[in-house]
Design a protein around this motif. Structure first.
Motif, short mmCIF file in Angstrom:
data_model
loop_
_atom_site.label_atom_id
_atom_site.label_comp_id
_atom_site.label_asym_id
_atom_site.label_seq_id
_atom_site.Cartn_x
_atom_site.Cartn_y
_atom_site.Cartn_z
N PRO A 149 11.89 12.12 -1.66
CA PRO A 149 10.82 11.28 -1.11
C PRO A 149 11.06 9.80 -1.42
O PRO A 149 11.77 9.47 -2.38
N PRO A 150 10.49 8.90 -0.64
CA PRO A 150 10.64 7.48 -0.92
C PRO A 150 10.05 7.11 -2.27
O PRO A 150 9.21 7.83 -2.82
N LYS A 151 10.48 5.98 -2.79
CA LYS A 151 9.99 5.51 -4.08
C LYS A 151 8.55 5.01 -3.96
O LYS A 151 8.05 4.76 -2.86
N GLU A 152 7.89 4.87 -5.10
CA GLU A 152 6.55 4.32 -5.10
C GLU A 152 6.59 2.87 -4.62
O GLU A 152 7.60 2.17 -4.79
N PRO A 153 5.51 2.40 -3.99
CA PRO A 153 5.50 1.05 -3.42
C PRO A 153 5.79 -0.02 -4.47
O PRO A 153 5.38 0.09 -5.63
N THR A 154 6.52 -1.04 -4.04
CA THR A 154 6.81 -2.20 -4.89
C THR A 154 6.48 -3.47 -4.11
O THR A 154 7.00 -3.66 -3.00
N PRO A 155 5.59 -4.33 -4.64
CA PRO A 155 4.86 -4.19 -5.92
C PRO A 155 3.87 -3.03 -5.87
O PRO A 155 3.50 -2.57 -4.79
N ALA A 156 3.46 -2.59 -7.03
CA ALA A 156 2.57 -1.45 -7.12
C ALA A 156 1.22 -1.74 -6.48
O ALA A 156 0.74 -2.88 -6.49
N ALA A 157 0.62 -0.71 -5.90
CA ALA A 157 -0.71 -0.85 -5.30
C ALA A 157 -1.74 -1.16 -6.38
O ALA A 157 -1.60 -0.77 -7.54
N ILE A 158 -2.81 -1.85 -5.99
CA ILE A 158 -3.91 -2.18 -6.89
C ILE A 158 -5.11 -1.32 -6.52
O ILE A 158 -5.43 -1.16 -5.34
#
Length: 294
Positions: free
Chosen positions: A140-149
Motif C-alpha cells: 500500500p502507499p505510504k502515509e501522507p506527507t506532511p502528516a494529516a492534522i
C-alpha cells in the motif's frame, strides 16, 4: 495487533468470526478462522465496525465454525441464481481494504493459475506492485506527507482529519490485473490514508441490501446519519448505492464485490467517512447481513 482478513471459501464450510483490528478482505482459499481480542484503540474500533469480514486465516483443509456451518457450493448461491458465471481464474484476495503504510500483501491465484500472465496495476492509490522470487506482492502507499492534522475536540469518537491537511480523497483504489491476453484475473485494493471515523451497517430491504452510515460520538454513543447527510462513492467494482442507501449490483455484468465509501456531509471541513466491501452478488443479501451481525 496482528493483521486479519475475511474469508469466503468455495466448496467448503465456513463461518467468518468478528475480531478486533485488521484489514478487511475477501479471499479465495482454505483457511481456519480464529477469534482474537477486541480492538484496543480508536482506529481499531473503526476498522472493526467498518469491515464486513474480519478474520484471521491459516492454511488448513476445512474452516472451523463459530456456529452452525454454512456450506457454499462451488459457485456461490447468489451467483447461480442471478446467472453470474464465476471465472475459473481468480486472485486472492478478491477485494481488500488496507491502511496506508501497512505491510505488503501477497497476491496468489485461487485455483487455476494463468500461464505466462503479465501483472499490472492501475488506479489512484499508487501502491507498489512487485515480484519477489516467484511471488507477487502489493505494498500500500505510504502515509501522507506532511502528516494529516486531526480534530481531537470534534464530534466523533475517532478524530477526523481536517481536509485542509489532506487535499485528496481519504480512500484510494488500485486494481491489480494478471492477464495473458485471453485469460484475466483481478483484485480490487483500497487504501485508507487517514482512519475512517464512521462505519457502515447492512440491513435487508425488500429482499435486497440497504446500507446505512453510523459513527460513535465522544460519549461512545452510536449515531446513525440521515440519508440526506450521506454521499455514497463507488471506489471499486461496479455496483451502485442510491441516495437512500439501497445497493444494486450492475444489471449486465456485475462484479463479485463492490467497495464503497460513505461521506458525512454535515461538516465539510473534516474527512468524516466510512468504507466497506459489499460482497453482493458473490453472496446473497441475507448472508451478507448475517455475517456482519456475528
Amino acid at each position: 495487533m496482528g493483521r486479519s482478513s475475511g474469508v469466503v471459501e468455495t466448496g467448503a464450510e465456513y463461518t467468518p468470526v468478528a475480531r478486533g483490528f485488521g484489514n478487511a478482505a475477501i479471499t479465495n482459499g482454505a483457511g481456519d478462522l480464529e477469534t482474537e481480542g477486541a480492538a484496543t484503540d480508536k482506529y481499531a474500533s473503526s476498522v472493526n465496525h467498518q469491515n464486513l469480514l474480519t478474520c484471521h486465516c491459516k492454511p488448513v483443509k476445512r474452516l472451523a465454525c463459530a456456529k452452525a456451518p454454512l456450506n457454499i457450493p462451488e459457485a456461490p448461491l447468489s451467483a447461480r441464481e442471478e446467472g453470474i458465471v464465476m471465472s475459473k481464474y481468480r486472485l486472492s484476495p478478491l477485494a481488500q481494504i488496507l491502511r496506508a503504510g501497512a505491510e505488503r500483501e501477497k497476491l496468489v491465484f485461487a485455483g487455476d493459475a494463468i500461464a505466462n500472465a503479465q501483472w499490472t496495476r492501475s488506479g489512484d492509490a499508487g501502491g507498489d506492485l512487485h515480484k519477489d522470487g516467484q511471488d507477487w506482492f502489493y505494498k500500500p502507499p505510504k502515509e501522507p506527507t506532511p502528516a494529516a492534522i486531526y480534530n481531537n475536540n470534534g464530534e466523533t469518537y475517532i478524530p477526523a482529519a481536517f481536509r485542509t491537511s489532506l487535499a485528496v480523497s481519504p480512500a484510494q483504489a488500485d486494481r491489480i490485473m494478471a492477464s495473458n491476453g485471453s485469460d484475466t484475473a483481478t483484485t480490487e485494493l483500497v487504501t485508507t490514508l487517514v482512519p475512517p471515523t464512521h462505519f457502515i451497517r447492512f440491513t435487508l430491504q425488500s429482499g435486497g441490501l440497504a446500507l446505512s452510515c453510523h459513527y460513535f460520538n465522544r460519549d461512545q454513543e452510536e449515531k446513525k446519519l440521515a440519508d440526506e447527510d450521506v454521499k455514497w462513492h463507488r471506489l471499486a467494482g461496479n455496483g451502485s448505492v442510491s441516495e437512500k442507501g439501497v445497493f444494486t449490483p450492475d444489471a449486465t455484468a456485475p462484479s463479485a464485490t463492490t467497495i464503497v465509501m460513505a461521506e458525512d456531509l454535515r461538516d465539510l471541513t473534516e474527512w468524516r467517512y466510512a468504507v466497506t466491501i459489499v460482497p453482493l452478488p458473490y453472496l446473497p443479501a441475507s448472508e451478507v447481513v448475517r455475517l456482519q451481525q456475528e
